[in-house]
Design a protein around this motif. Structure first.
Motif, PDB file in Angstrom:
ATOM      1  N   LEU A   1       0.865  -1.212   0.114  1.00 56.79           N
ATOM      2  CA  LEU A   1       0.111   0.093   0.072  1.00 56.79           C
ATOM      3  C   LEU A   1       0.748   1.201   0.166  1.00 56.79           C
ATOM      4  N   ALA A   2       0.484   2.385  -0.883  1.00 58.93           N
ATOM      5  CA  ALA A   2       1.193   3.481  -0.701  1.00 58.93           C
ATOM      6  C   ALA A   2       0.263   4.377   0.335  1.00 58.93           C
ATOM      7  N   VAL A   3       0.704   4.467   1.417  1.00 50.66           N
ATOM      8  CA  VAL A   3      -0.046   5.369   2.487  1.00 50.66           C
ATOM      9  C   VAL A   3       0.761   6.536   2.536  1.00 50.66           C
ATOM     10  N   PRO A   4      -0.137   7.709   2.847  1.00 50.78           N
ATOM     11  CA  PRO A   4       0.482   8.892   3.086  1.00 50.78           C
ATOM     12  C   PRO A   4       1.067   9.000   4.626  1.00 50.78           C
ATOM     13  N   GLU A   5       2.316   9.777   4.595  1.00 51.71           N
ATOM     14  CA  GLU A   5       3.050   9.644   5.828  1.00 51.71           C
ATOM     15  C   GLU A   5       1.950   9.931   7.198  1.00 51.71           C
ATOM     16  N   GLN A   6       1.298  10.981   6.998  1.00 56.50           N
ATOM     17  CA  GLN A   6       0.408  11.003   8.410  1.00 56.50           C
ATOM     18  C   GLN A   6      -0.679  10.037   8.429  1.00 56.50           C
TER      19      GLN A   6
ATOM     20  N   ASN B   1       4.788   1.941   0.892  1.00 57.67           N
ATOM     21  CA  ASN B   1       5.703   1.818   2.278  1.00 57.67           C
ATOM     22  C   ASN B   1       4.972   0.996   3.350  1.00 57.67           C
ATOM     23  N   LEU B   2       3.946   0.357   2.949  1.00 59.92           N
ATOM     24  CA  LEU B   2       3.527  -0.766   4.004  1.00 59.92           C
ATOM     25  C   LEU B   2       3.215  -2.214   3.025  1.00 59.92           C
ATOM     26  N   TRP B   3       4.137  -3.067   3.588  1.00 55.37           N
ATOM     27  CA  TRP B   3       4.346  -4.519   2.619  1.00 55.37           C
ATOM     28  C   TRP B   3       3.664  -5.618   3.873  1.00 55.37           C
ATOM     29  N   PHE B   4       2.741  -6.335   3.343  1.00 59.74           N
ATOM     30  CA  PHE B   4       2.342  -7.336   4.021  1.00 59.74           C
ATOM     31  C   PHE B   4       1.879  -8.728   3.291  1.00 59.74           C
ATOM     32  N   VAL B   5       1.951  -9.813   3.912  1.00 64.92           N
ATOM     33  CA  VAL B   5       1.547 -10.857   3.211  1.00 64.92           C
ATOM     34  C   VAL B   5       0.287 -11.297   3.915  1.00 64.92           C
ATOM     35  N   VAL B   6      -0.934 -11.443   3.022  1.00 65.55           N
ATOM     36  CA  VAL B   6      -1.967 -12.075   3.597  1.00 65.55           C
ATOM     37  C   VAL B   6      -2.153 -13.681   3.090  1.00 65.55           C
ATOM     38  N   ASN B   7      -2.594 -14.415   3.976  1.00 62.31           N
ATOM     39  CA  ASN B   7      -2.402 -15.732   4.016  1.00 62.31           C
ATOM     40  C   ASN B   7      -3.596 -16.314   4.562  1.00 62.31           C
ATOM     41  N   ALA B   8      -4.186 -17.483   3.885  1.00 57.71           N
ATOM     42  CA  ALA B   8      -5.728 -17.950   4.094  1.00 57.71           C
ATOM     43  C   ALA B   8      -5.876 -19.336   3.581  1.00 57.71           C
ATOM     44  N   SER B   9      -6.781 -19.995   4.166  1.00 59.09           N
ATOM     45  CA  SER B   9      -6.873 -21.343   3.754  1.00 59.09           C
ATOM     46  C   SER B   9      -7.061 -21.607   2.146  1.00 59.09           C
ATOM     47  N   ASP B  10      -7.827 -20.422   1.464  1.00 58.89           N
ATOM     48  CA  ASP B  10      -8.184 -20.569   0.106  1.00 58.89           C
ATOM     49  C   ASP B  10      -8.123 -19.327  -0.516  1.00 58.89           C
ATOM     50  N   GLN B  11      -7.937 -18.973  -1.868  1.00 60.84           N
ATOM     51  CA  GLN B  11      -7.854 -17.880  -2.560  1.00 60.84           C
ATOM     52  C   GLN B  11      -9.301 -17.168  -2.223  1.00 60.84           C
ATOM     53  N   ASN B  12     -10.343 -17.603  -2.208  1.00 61.68           N
ATOM     54  CA  ASN B  12     -11.515 -16.901  -1.787  1.00 61.68           C
ATOM     55  C   ASN B  12     -11.568 -15.830  -0.686  1.00 61.68           C
ATOM     56  N   VAL B  13     -10.724 -16.491   0.452  1.00 59.65           N
ATOM     57  CA  VAL B  13     -10.599 -15.845   1.477  1.00 59.65           C
ATOM     58  C   VAL B  13      -9.639 -14.538   1.302  1.00 59.65           C
ATOM     59  N   VAL B  14      -8.599 -15.046   0.754  1.00 64.67           N
ATOM     60  CA  VAL B  14      -7.726 -13.734   0.448  1.00 64.67           C
ATOM     61  C   VAL B  14      -8.378 -12.757  -0.329  1.00 64.67           C
ATOM     62  N   ASP B  15      -9.230 -13.170  -1.541  1.00 69.00           N
ATOM     63  CA  ASP B  15      -9.635 -12.019  -2.142  1.00 69.00           C
ATOM     64  C   ASP B  15     -10.779 -11.112  -1.284  1.00 69.00           C
ATOM     65  N   GLN B  16     -11.173 -11.938  -0.453  1.00 65.82           N
ATOM     66  CA  GLN B  16     -12.287 -11.203   0.479  1.00 65.82           C
ATOM     67  C   GLN B  16     -11.370 -10.126   1.437  1.00 65.82           C
ATOM     68  N   VAL B  17     -10.159 -10.533   1.862  1.00 63.16           N
ATOM     69  CA  VAL B  17      -9.633  -9.784   2.625  1.00 63.16           C
ATOM     70  C   VAL B  17      -9.218  -8.411   1.794  1.00 63.16           C
TER      71      VAL B  17
ATOM     72  N   ASP C   1      -8.544   3.987   0.806  1.00 60.03           N
ATOM     73  CA  ASP C   1      -8.417   4.268  -0.698  1.00 60.03           C
ATOM     74  C   ASP C   1      -6.933   4.657  -1.178  1.00 60.03           C
ATOM     75  N   TYR C   2      -6.052   3.979  -1.033  1.00 56.87           N
ATOM     76  CA  TYR C   2      -4.697   4.311  -1.445  1.00 56.87           C
ATOM     77  C   TYR C   2      -4.114   3.017  -2.633  1.00 56.87           C
ATOM     78  N   PRO C   3      -3.198   3.577  -3.094  1.00 55.72           N
ATOM     79  CA  PRO C   3      -2.795   2.692  -4.430  1.00 55.72           C
ATOM     80  C   PRO C   3      -2.221   1.477  -3.877  1.00 55.72           C
ATOM     81  N   ILE C   4      -2.833   0.529  -4.334  1.00 59.63           N
ATOM     82  CA  ILE C   4      -2.619  -1.112  -3.731  1.00 59.63           C
ATOM     83  C   ILE C   4      -1.835  -1.790  -5.040  1.00 59.63           C
ATOM     84  N   LEU C   5      -0.944  -2.793  -4.304  1.00 61.27           N
ATOM     85  CA  LEU C   5      -0.350  -3.818  -5.190  1.00 61.27           C
ATOM     86  C   LEU C   5      -0.676  -5.247  -4.991  1.00 61.27           C
ATOM     87  N   ASP C   6      -1.065  -5.798  -5.458  1.00 61.48           N
ATOM     88  CA  ASP C   6      -1.420  -7.319  -5.283  1.00 61.48           C
ATOM     89  C   ASP C   6      -0.377  -8.149  -5.994  1.00 61.48           C
TER      90      ASP C   6
END
Lengths: 162, 148
Positions: B72-77, B103-119, B128-133
Motif C-alpha cells: 500500500l502507498a500510504v501518506p506519511e500522516q 511503504n506498507l508491505w504485508f503478506v495475506v495468508n488464508a485457507s483458500d483464494q476466496n478468503v484472500v480475495d475477501q481480505v 483508498d490508497y494505491p495498492i499492489l497485489d
C-alpha cells in the motif's frame, strides 16, 4: 498442486506450527495431543513431506539474534526471456533467503523479481546487492532496495483448527 | 548470542532433514557423535536464548492454502493508524513498513483464494490508497537452510 483439505493434515499443521517440543520423544507428545498414535503422525508427516505440503522439518534459526541484523528486500526488473534462468541463479546465492518472481503492475510497479538478502553489516549487504547486480548484468533494467523501517508483525503461518 | 562449535554443528545439521523418527535426537546423536541428552539440553538453551525461533515443519504456504504479497502507498500522516489496522487482521502474518512510495508491505495468508480475495476487498474498501497485489508466480529459492 494439491490444496490442503484433509482434516488430519490441518490438525497436524495447527498442532506443530509453534514447533515440536525439544525432548526425547517430540512426535509422541504431539500425537498424544491429537489423540493419534505416534506412528500415524510420523506417517502423515512423511506424506506431507513427499506431497510438498511440508518443505522441510528442522530448526529455524533466529537470524536476527545470531547477528544477521541487516536484511533488505531487493526488487529487480528483469527481461522476461531471461528471468527463469537468472531467477534460479539468484535463488541459489547463500545470502538470499527468499527469491520469487511476482507479476509486474505497470505503470506503478515494473519489478518482477524479489530477493531478500541477509547480512551482519550494512557493508556486507551492499556487497551482496552488488553481487546480484553483476550476475544480472544487462538483463536488469532497473532495481530498487526497500529498507525496512519497522517490523510491525512477523508470525509464522497461522492455521486455525476449526 | 555467540554460538559454540557444537551449536553450529547442531544448527547446520538440523536445519533440514530433521529425522521423522520416534527418537529424532537419538538419530542426530548417532550422526554427530554427541550424546542425545547433550543435544537436547543445548537446543533447549539455544531456544531459551532465542537463537532458534522454533524446531518444526516449514510449510509451503502456496500448497497449504493461498497467499499474496500486498503493498500500500500510504501518506506519511496516516501510516501508523493504517499499519496498526493491517497488523490487526488475522490473515496478515508479516507486515513491514519500508522506504518507498509503496511503504506498507504485508503478506495475506488464508485457507483458500476466496478468503484472500475477501481480505483484499475489505482492505480496498476501507483504505483508498494505491495498492499492489503481487502473488507469487514462481519460487526460485530452494530452501536448504542457512549456513551458519
Amino acid at each position: 498442486m494439491q490444496p490442503m483439505n484433509d482434516a488430519l493434515t490441518r490438525k497436524i499443521m495447527a498442532a506443530t506450527q509453534d514447533g515440536l517440543p525439544v525432548c526425547e520423544h517430540p512426535y509422541r507428545v504431539i500425537a498424544d495431543q491429537l489423540g493419534i498414535t505416534e506412528s500415524a503422525l510420523l506417517e502423515a508427516m512423511n506424506n506431507m513431506l513427499s506431497q510438498g505440503l511440508i518443505r522441510r522439518i528442522g530448526l529455524v534459526p533466529n537470524h536476527y539474534a545470531l547477528g544477521y541484523r541487516f536484511n533488505l528486500m531487493t526488487v529487480w526488473d528483469i527481461d522476461d526471456g531471461e528471468i527463469q534462468q537468472l531467477g534460479k541463479q539468484v535463488g541459489q546465492l547463500s545470502f538470499v533467503s527468499h527469491c520469487y518472481q511476482r507479476p509486474r503492475k505497470p505503470p506503478d510497479w515494473n519489478f518482477n523479481l524479489f530477493a531478500m538478502v541477509h547480512g551482519r553489516s550494512e557493508d556486507e549487504v551492499n556487497q551482496q546487492v552488488a553481487i546480484i547486480q553483476r550476475l544480472l548484468g544487462s538483463a536488469c533494467s532497473e532495481m530498487a532496495q526497500l529498507n525496512s523501517v519497522k517490523i510491525l508483525k512477523k508470525t509464522g503461518l497461522r492455521i486455525r483448527n476449526d | 548470542m555467540e554460538l559454540s562449535h557444537l551449536d553450529r554443528q547442531l544448527l547446520n545439521a538440523a536445519q533440514k532433514n530433521f529425522p521423522l523418527h520416534p527418537q529424532p535426537f537419538k538419530v542426530l546423536s548417532d550422526q554427530l557423535g554427541i550424546a542425545e541428552q547433550e543435544i537436547i539440553e543445548r537446543l533447549n538453551i539455544l531456544q531459551q536464548n532465542k537463537a532458534i525461533s522454533r524446531l518444526g515443519a516449514v510449510f509451503d504456504h502456496q500448497r497449504a492454502g493461498a497467499s499474496t504479497l500486498v503493498a500500500l502507498a500510504v501518506p506519511e500522516q496516516d501510516i501508523d493508524a493504517v499499519a496498526e489496522a493491517i497488523t490487526a487482521l488475522d490473515e496478515v502474518n508479516h507486515n513491514y513498513q519500508r522506504e518507498h512510495t509503496f511503504n506498507l508491505w504485508f503478506v495475506v495468508n488464508a485457507s483458500d483464494q476466496n478468503v484472500v480475495d475477501q481480505v483484499l476487498e475489505h482492505i480496498t474498501e476501507r483504505f483508498d490508497y494505491p495498492i499492489l497485489d503481487l502473488p507469487m508466480v514462481k519460487n526460485y529459492h530452494i530452501d536448504l537452510g542457512f549456513p551458519l
